[in-house]
Design a protein around this motif. Structure first.
Motif, PDB file in Angstrom:
ATOM      1  N   GLU A 244      28.112 -26.723   4.544  1.00  0.00           N
ATOM      2  CA  GLU A 244      29.340 -26.341   5.271  1.00  0.00           C
ATOM      3  C   GLU A 244      30.273 -25.766   4.374  1.00  0.00           C
ATOM      4  N   ILE A 248      31.887 -21.321   3.993  1.00  0.00           N
ATOM      5  CA  ILE A 248      33.179 -20.824   3.818  1.00  0.00           C
ATOM      6  C   ILE A 248      33.039 -19.180   3.525  1.00  0.00           C
ATOM      7  N   SER A 251      32.238 -17.265   6.676  1.00  0.00           N
ATOM      8  CA  SER A 251      33.104 -17.398   7.930  1.00  0.00           C
ATOM      9  C   SER A 251      34.700 -17.341   7.714  1.00  0.00           C
ATOM     10  N   GLU A 253      36.781 -19.345   6.900  1.00  0.00           N
ATOM     11  CA  GLU A 253      37.589 -20.428   7.450  1.00  0.00           C
ATOM     12  C   GLU A 253      37.836 -21.444   6.552  1.00  0.00           C
ATOM     13  N   ARG A 255      38.317 -25.311   4.833  1.00  0.00           N
ATOM     14  CA  ARG A 255      38.184 -26.579   5.109  1.00  0.00           C
ATOM     15  C   ARG A 255      38.748 -27.495   4.405  1.00  0.00           C
ATOM     16  N   ARG A 278      37.234 -29.168   9.732  1.00  0.00           N
ATOM     17  CA  ARG A 278      37.488 -27.758   9.873  1.00  0.00           C
ATOM     18  C   ARG A 278      38.704 -27.528  10.679  1.00  0.00           C
ATOM     19  N   ASP A 280      39.599 -26.356  13.479  1.00  0.00           N
ATOM     20  CA  ASP A 280      39.650 -26.867  14.899  1.00  0.00           C
ATOM     21  C   ASP A 280      39.691 -28.332  15.104  1.00  0.00           C
ATOM     22  N   SER A 283      34.610 -32.181  12.413  1.00  0.00           N
ATOM     23  CA  SER A 283      34.101 -32.639  11.143  1.00  0.00           C
ATOM     24  C   SER A 283      32.729 -32.650  10.943  1.00  0.00           C
TER      25      SER A 283
END
Length: 344
Positions: A244, A248, A251, A253, A255, A278, A280, A283
């Protein structure tokens, strides 16, 4: 910061690895990574760890230590836990299912195609359908590998144990009556296997809870493995958390990584437990669930949306009247380190 996670992923798993993070003062959030005694990565060349490095060899377990007056969270990294099940019978199926539920990578060795197929359907990560000798020759073993010998007879038990006992391991357990277990152990000693290893074998396997059915025996086996695993200690980055963090880079995005750095009382998760949040609100991983986790997710989302804080230490008290009203019945208290991770 992504270089930190890349260094962990690419590092030699056979070396003792310790990740360190400053949790207070002017250097809050600064990180360093040690392999054995060597500093292999740090977030600031002229920062805290360049001034005076802690004695890595003195750090036994994950937790907070004080270095030059500052609090440092030391995360003793372990590898993903692997469960190697020799045999694919009724008890094995329960061990496979519970092992998967607990986050183990489950390998099954079975020389009978039908039983190997049963293991696959039960959710085994990897199934090797060949002789036990050939299957075990494909497994190196390490301190994070837990061997479960549940074959159909003492002849196969002996074959497995003979090869497993010379491998590095975190646990060896063997099913069978005391008479059957004794015969296998005697044969192994006669073959010259290390007596100290033979004496450490958990046999008959599992905690003594009076288990009778395959389901109960499976629970007893996995309960004993949990007991041994937790005594060894846990820490580091589960595969899904590490992936995860590294995602990044693709993506873009951000975290927030939440890590339990202190624990008192009967808090549900151990020091080093992690959760990635995340933007949104979803998790990966868990630090205990319930109101505790929901509150930390809220703090993490605030960090992602405002951009005002990169690192934050949160204290959660699960004792007292207010905690009881919120449903925090487990008691205890934890400190959770929140770190914003971005692709830059």
């Amino acid at each position: 910061m992504l270089e930190f996670y890349k260094a962990i992923k690419e590092g030699d798993p056979k070396k003792r690895r310790v990740a360190m993070t400053l949790t207070d003062g002017a250097y809050l959030g600064e990180k360093a990574l040690f392999f054995d005694k060597e500093l292999v990565w740090c977030s600031k060349e002229d920062g805290f760890f360049s001034c005076g490095q802690p004695l890595v060899e003195e750090i036994k377990d994950s937790g907070i230590v004080v270095v030059n007056g500052s609090s440092v969270f030391c995360d003793v990294l372990s590898n993903d836990k692997r469960l190697v099940v020799c045999g694919g019978g009724h008890v094995s199926i329960l061990v496979i299912r519970i092992g998967q539920l607990l986050g183990f990578e489950v390998w099954v060795l079975e020389d009978r195609p039908k039983f190997a197929d049963d293991a696959r359907r039960a959710g085994a990560t990897q199934v090797i359908c060949s002789s036990f000798e050939e299957g075990l020759d494909q497994i190196k073993g390490d301190k994070d590998t837990f061997f479960v010998i549940v074959t159909r007879g003492h002849r196969w038990d002996q074959t497995c144990l003979e090869r497993i006992a010379i491998k590095e391991h975190g646990y060896i357990g063997m099913i069978g009556s005391r008479r059957r277990v004794s015969k296998v152990k005697e044969a192994m000693i006669e073959k010259g296997l290390p007596i100290q290893v033979i004496n450490q074998i958990h046999a008959p396997i599992g905690l003594d809870i009076g288990a009778r059915t395959p389901e109960e025996i499976g629970v007893a086996i996995m309960a004993q493995i949990i007991q041994v695993k937790n005594k060894i200690g846990s820490g580091g980055f589960p595969k899904e958390i590490l992936e995860e963090m590294l995602a990044i880079a693709d993506s873009g995005e951000e975290r927030v990584l939440a890590t339990i750095v202190t624990r008192k009382g009967s808090a549900p998760r151990e020091i080093g437990a992690k959760m990635a949040v995340r933007p949104d609100g979803t998790s990966i991983g868990t630090i205990g669930g319930g109101c505790v986790e929901a509150g930390i997710v809220t703090e993490a989302l605030s960090m992602l949306r405002t951009g005002e804080e990169l690192v934050k230490l949160c204290h959660v008290d699960m004792t007292g009247e207010f905690a009881e009203e919120d449903g925090m019945v487990c008691g205890g208290a934890i400190d959770v380190l929140l770190e914003k991770v971005c692709g830059g």
